[in-house]
Structures are given as C-alpha cells and as structure tokens.
Design an enzyme around this catalytic site. Sequence first.
Site, short mmCIF file in Angstrom:
data_model
loop_
_atom_site.label_atom_id
_atom_site.label_comp_id
_atom_site.label_asym_id
_atom_site.label_seq_id
_atom_site.Cartn_x
_atom_site.Cartn_y
_atom_site.Cartn_z
N ASP A 35 -22.48 -2.32 -1.13
CA ASP A 35 -22.77 -2.07 0.60
C ASP A 35 -24.47 -1.90 1.12
OD1 ASP A 35 -21.43 0.34 0.49
OD2 ASP A 35 -22.48 1.49 0.27
N LEU A 81 17.91 -1.82 -1.48
CA LEU A 81 18.66 -1.61 -3.21
C LEU A 81 19.87 -0.90 -2.41
CD1 LEU A 81 15.95 -1.65 -5.95
CD2 LEU A 81 16.92 -3.55 -4.52
N GLU A 111 11.28 -0.54 -13.71
CA GLU A 111 10.04 -0.20 -12.55
C GLU A 111 10.17 1.17 -11.97
OE1 GLU A 111 10.03 -3.32 -10.13
OE2 GLU A 111 9.67 -4.69 -11.60
N LYS A 113 10.10 3.59 -8.85
CA LYS A 113 10.40 3.16 -7.47
C LYS A 113 8.33 4.10 -6.14
CE LYS A 113 14.23 3.20 -4.39
NZ LYS A 113 13.28 3.69 -3.09
N ASP A 115 7.59 5.45 -3.26
CA ASP A 115 7.87 5.99 -1.92
C ASP A 115 6.93 5.41 -1.08
OD1 ASP A 115 9.52 7.53 -0.37
OD2 ASP A 115 9.18 9.22 -1.04
N ARG A 134 8.53 -4.60 6.45
CA ARG A 134 10.14 -5.20 6.19
C ARG A 134 10.84 -5.20 7.11
NH1 ARG A 134 15.10 -2.34 4.87
NH2 ARG A 134 16.36 -3.39 4.41
N TYR A 224 5.13 -5.51 -6.43
CA TYR A 224 5.89 -5.28 -7.66
C TYR A 224 7.54 -6.32 -7.13
CZ TYR A 224 8.28 -2.85 -3.85
OH TYR A 224 8.59 -2.64 -2.26
N LYS A 311 17.50 7.45 -8.54
CA LYS A 311 16.96 8.69 -7.03
C LYS A 311 16.28 9.70 -8.09
CE LYS A 311 16.53 8.06 -3.51
NZ LYS A 311 16.23 7.05 -2.26
N CYS A 406 10.21 41.07 19.68
CA CYS A 406 10.07 39.06 19.39
C CYS A 406 8.30 40.09 18.60
CB CYS A 406 8.84 39.30 20.71
SG CYS A 406 7.36 37.78 20.34
N CYS A 409 5.41 40.65 21.09
CA CYS A 409 5.10 41.30 22.16
C CYS A 409 6.28 42.20 22.39
CB CYS A 409 5.23 40.25 23.09
SG CYS A 409 6.85 39.49 23.57
N CYS A 424 12.01 34.50 22.53
CA CYS A 424 11.48 35.78 22.72
C CYS A 424 11.48 34.93 23.98
CB CYS A 424 9.93 36.11 22.47
SG CYS A 424 9.25 37.06 23.42
N CYS A 429 4.66 35.83 27.22
CA CYS A 429 4.62 36.48 25.61
C CYS A 429 2.50 35.30 25.72
CB CYS A 429 6.04 36.08 24.27
SG CYS A 429 4.84 36.15 22.78
S1 IVH Z 1 12.61 -4.75 -5.74
C1 IVH Z 1 15.72 -7.20 -3.82
N1 IVH Z 1 10.70 -2.41 -6.41
O1 IVH Z 1 12.83 0.36 -2.40
C2 IVH Z 1 14.43 -6.21 -4.25
N2 IVH Z 1 11.58 -2.24 -4.44
O2 IVH Z 1 15.83 0.07 -0.87
C3 IVH Z 1 13.32 -6.05 -3.46
N3 IVH Z 1 10.52 -0.44 -3.81
O3 IVH Z 1 13.05 -1.54 0.06
C4 IVH Z 1 12.91 -4.85 -4.23
N4 IVH Z 1 9.59 0.52 -5.68
O4 IVH Z 1 10.73 -0.91 -0.11
C5 IVH Z 1 11.66 -2.87 -5.68
N5 IVH Z 1 9.22 -1.35 -7.78
C6 IVH Z 1 10.65 -1.45 -7.47
C7 IVH Z 1 10.19 -0.87 -5.70
C8 IVH Z 1 10.69 -0.78 -4.88
C9 IVH Z 1 9.70 0.46 -4.31
C10 IVH Z 1 11.43 -0.28 -2.03
C11 IVH Z 1 11.59 -1.51 -1.43
C12 IVH Z 1 12.56 -1.32 -0.92
C13 IVH Z 1 13.48 -0.07 -1.31
C14 IVH Z 1 14.84 -0.14 -1.89
#
Ligand code: IVH
Length: 677
Positions: A35, A81, A111, A113, A115, A134, A224, A311, A406, A409, A424, A429
Amino acid sequence: MTEQDEILSLRTELHEHNRRYYVLHQPIISDQKFDEMMRRLQDLEKMHPELDDPNSPSVRVGSDLSDDFKTIKHKRPMLSLANTYNEQEVIDFYNRIKEGLKGEPFQICCEMKFDGLSISLHYEKGCLTRAVTRGDGVQGDDVTNNVRTIRTIPLVLPPDLDYPDEFEIRGEVIMPFAVFEALNKERLSRGEQPFANPRNAASGTLKNKDARVVASRGLDAYLYYLLSDELPFSEHNKNLEKARQWGFQVSTATTLANNPEEIMHFIKQWDEQRHDLPYATDGIVLKVNSLDQQRSLGLTAKNPRWAIAYKFQAEQVSTPLREVTFQVGRTGVVTPVANMDPVLLAGTTVRRATLHNADVMNALDLHIGDNVLVEKGGEIIPKIIAVDKSNLPLQRGPRVAFPTHCPVCGTELVKNEDEAATYCPNDQCRPQLLGRIEHFISRKAMNIDSLGPEMVDRYFSSGKIHDPADLYYLTYEILCPPAYDLFGVPIPDNRDHLLEKKILQGIQASKSVPFERVLFALGIRFVGEIAAKILARNFKNIDNLKSATVEQLLELNGIGLVIAQSVINFLNDEANLQFIQRLREAGLKFELSEQSQVEQSDRLKGKNIVISGVFQQHSRDEYKTIIEQHGGKNVGSISAKTSFLLAGNNMGPAKLEKAAKLNILILSEDDFLQLLQ
Ligand code: IVH
C-alpha cells in the site's frame, strides 16, 4: 533517482508484486508495504501527468474517468458453443469428431465451464491494449478501463518471456460467491435491488460506467483460449499452460481424455466437486486438443465443430417447509413466499423461495412440514420444484391455502381471470403506501439516497409522511421536534442532527430531477424507466400526457396497450391528480427542461468536460445530459486531456488547483450556456 525514474521502477515492482500475490499466491512483501508503494506511485503520478500510462498498476484502484462504451469489431469472431445435457449427447459429439477426423487419433481437453461473461483480451508487446465483451460475437463493448481493475488480469507481462508480440486471450469474468453475497447484502441494506446471480452481478459490474465501482467489486477472471498468428504450441492445453506461466489465471481443473469413458469420469467428478469451488460453474467444456484437428473440423454457422459444452443438471436439495408468508408489494400484488429450514445449495444458504402466485403454489399441493425439493436454475432465487414424496412426514401438516383476504389490511383480494397475480385492491394498504414511497425515493427515480427504507418506515409509522408528496413538506422542526420535560420546559438539544439535515438537503436536491424520472417515480403500474422516458420525450409535459388518448399513446414505439391503459387510468384518478398537484406545488419538474428539448448539436464534439461544484440553473445531471446532447463527453477527473472545466459554486480547491496547474480552461455556468447558444 529522478521522480520520473521512480515512477517507472515503482510500476515494474508493483506489477511483479501483484503477480506474486494474485496469480502465484506467494507474496514477498507485506500488504502494508504494498500500500505504501502504491500510495507513493499515486502521489508521483499526480505530479507527473505527462507520464500517464493506462496500464499503470495504480489503475487497479480505479480511476474516476467515466466512459460510455465504444463498440468494437472483434478481430476474430467470438463463437459460442453448442450445448449437450446427457451422456448420449456427449457420445454423439465424440463420434462426430471421430468420423470427421477419419480415424486419426485425437484427445479431448476437458475444462470447467465458468458461469460469468466472456471477455477477449488483447496484448501487444506484453501490454494489455484492449478488453472487449463478447457482445453479439461479431462486435462487443470496449471495457478496457474496467477490466484493468481486475487484479488477476495482468496489465503488463514480465519482460523476457516467450509470448508473441500480438496475441488475444479469451476467458470469463466472474464474481466469486463470497463477493456476490457480500455485495447483495450491502445492496439490500441500501434498499437497492439485489443481483439475481453471480453472472448478472459480474456482467452488471463490468458494464458499470465508473471504474472505481468496478475496482471495489472484487471481480475475477479465468482464461481458457489463446489465439495468435504465432502460437507457441499446436496443442490447446500446452498453450494454456504457457499462458499460466506468462501470468494469466488458468484453471488447473482440466484433463486430457482419450475416450468417452474418461470424459464422463471427468464430468461426474466435477459435477460433485464443483460445489467446493468458490465460483459458479454451469458445466464442462470439451475441446479437441490439437489445433490442426480443430482447423480441419472447422465451424458450423454458429459454433465450432471441435468443441461442445456439457451443462450440469441444476442441483436439488430437500428441506422441510416451515411456513408460507404472503407479501404485499407496491402495486398490491400478493406473492407467496416459502420459508424453509436453511440448506446449502449451489454455494449459498437458502432459506426462502418464491412461490410466484396462487396457481403455482396450489399446483405444488404444499403442506406445512413437507420436505420440498429446492432447485437453483440460472437464477439465484431458488424455486420449489415439488414436494419430496419419497420423504414425507408420517403425519402431514395442514395444507397451505392462498388467503382470500389481504394479510395486512384484511380487504378481500382480487384475481382477474386473465392474470396470474392476486391483488389487494386497497391502495391505502400499508405495504403499498410504503412501497410507493420507497419506489419514489429509489436511485433511478428521485434518488433521495440519504433517506433509506428504515427512515421511511420510521417517518411513516410516526405519521410524518403518508405519501411521497409529504416529503416535500417536511421541515427541520417536524423531523427534530423539541423534547419537553415533565414541567413542559424544553430540554436543551445539543445533538447536531446531521442525518436529518442530510435528508432535508437530499429532498430539496431531488426537485431538480428531470421530468422523465419524476414520471417514473410516480409509480404508475407498468411504467418502468424506459416507458417513462418515451412518454416524457414525446409529450413534453404532464398536461399533454394527461390529455393523450389511447391511440396517441399506442403510436409510440415501446408503448403497448397495457401501459397506455395504465397511464390513462392513473391520470384520470382524482386522488392521483391531487398527489401530482402537491408535487407540482412543491417545485418538482413536470415538464422537460428547455435544454432537453433543444435540438442536438455537435458543438461539443471531441470535448472532454469535467463538471464540478453546485449550479444554479440546471442540476449536474442535466448538465451531463446537455453535454451528451451536444456531442461532448463528461469525464470524472481532471487530466491533461480535459478540454475544460464547467465550474459551479463551492468547487473543491484541489480541483481548481489541478485545473490551474494543467492550464485547463475554466467556464462558469453562464459562460457554458452562452457557448451553446
Ligand atoms: S471456449 C470457440 N471454454 O461458455 C470456443 N468457453 O457458449 C469458445 N465458457 O461464450 C469458448 N467456460 O463465455 C470456453 N472453459 C471454457 C469456458 C467457456 C465458460 C463460456 C464462454 C462461451 C460460452 C459457450
């Protein structure tokens, strides 16, 4: 060492300490020392604006430059994807690849995914030059300034590493669960709407116009996908490994699978273990690991053929139902809410779930004490999916019924055949009255932020206010009445009543809120922020709006029958007209200011304008709009790039001094308005 050299060396050192702290998790200096160095750098940078560097580690603290986002075309389109939801679809994907590669051996990189929201980062000669969301895949928002505040994203890579001169790296910006929960708690305590889930919170934060807010929100990022004309390897996993060495945060939760069984093993393992991760994941991404094979498989119109997302099923838990309460909202809608024993679900503790409306609730056939299955889909607010029939108590409790009257009231509730909601109908109220005041003062309406829900409740309960118009008739004496002793002698009051003074100031200041927000604040059913804006812009004042016919309203883009009817009903109700009249007499704006009616011009095009101080003729917000209408840009802090400073009264001496030092033109309110004429 000159101050200039000191700046450069502090920047290099702080970049390295950031990397050690955030990426390697191996700091070698104390937070205090860090800092101290940061403060020294900030001080020196203030004295040397000529050495301005957008990638200085000090931007992590967030600059107050505000920026509307530019749209930028992606250098390489950002595809999404295709999704799969079960084992068979994963096997089908695997077989498609096998067929496409005509028997060549291949490996699949598995890998997490993440969120969050995807981001594309561009680096040139090791420096972050651009960060783009994106968007629609072809073009996205330039959020570089905001991304610079994310600490795990390196601004400058260590020199002498083998990264290409130009590369792009994609990943996901996320908000960890702990940060998300703390943020929502804080928002609720301020009477603000909580974010629905960490993804929305991350996305809302990244699109915030104030980089200081972004800096304070604890966003994180996982990368990624590496793209460049000169990639170090021809295998995806090795490139990511390299990116990790360069200082990017790359997840270690990956594996190379050689067959569908190994893929399913990875999926099953992470479907369980993901709940221990500090951030949200919604599946697994499967990618053909060889880049040559990726190229030969190619793309479909929307997705690459070489990758797919699996998913996860939303997680479900079973917990006993203790009570159903019925909440009355601002518009009188009664919402059933289930209260359950606390249970951990997808990273957060769940106690309550909305049952939406009478139809949804009745279809569930709930009895108090039943175990209910709770699920969190895309949204953080959990849903009750069903009663857990496999786990019912021996003796079921009483069936939950929707009330006929309600709960607050006692008025008989109303349900229209064609609507899901139950109302209501008593607009006096208590929760409706309180809700209308809370809506009125909320940030996007009159923005009286010194007055939170607690004070509203207190003033309402003590009879000081009954509707929003009463706020404008409050005085210091009403809010801080003198106290008397037993003999009727006033007790001396030494308190300074700062809060009450601030509340009164906030109420006064809100009188300059523009017409469109006043219209929104009125709380006309179905008239949200956007509809209010459309109505204000087109009808210019409340009298025109009052005499508008349904047909005239329907002519406007964005106004449908439900809104039109609601506006007409509201403005034909005697009590509402009296309410508006009292607001009008208090001085609120019921017509568009002349400035917002003026034709747009480009007189301020290319000008960066700082606004500071208190103004007489327009509010600060109005000046911001005026600047935008004339093509200028309102920026938060003075720098060498500032075109001029619009100065009101009581401006802080620091700003004046800085403007003088950088030789920035200072315009008074009158000068400025003259300039536009
Ligand atoms: S690869 C062409 N890897 O999932 C490949 N995407 O619909 C491009 N996402 O838009 C994506 N984890 O926002 C990739 N390990 C991962 C990911 C990942 C999350 C998301 C990304 C993408 C959506 C796929």
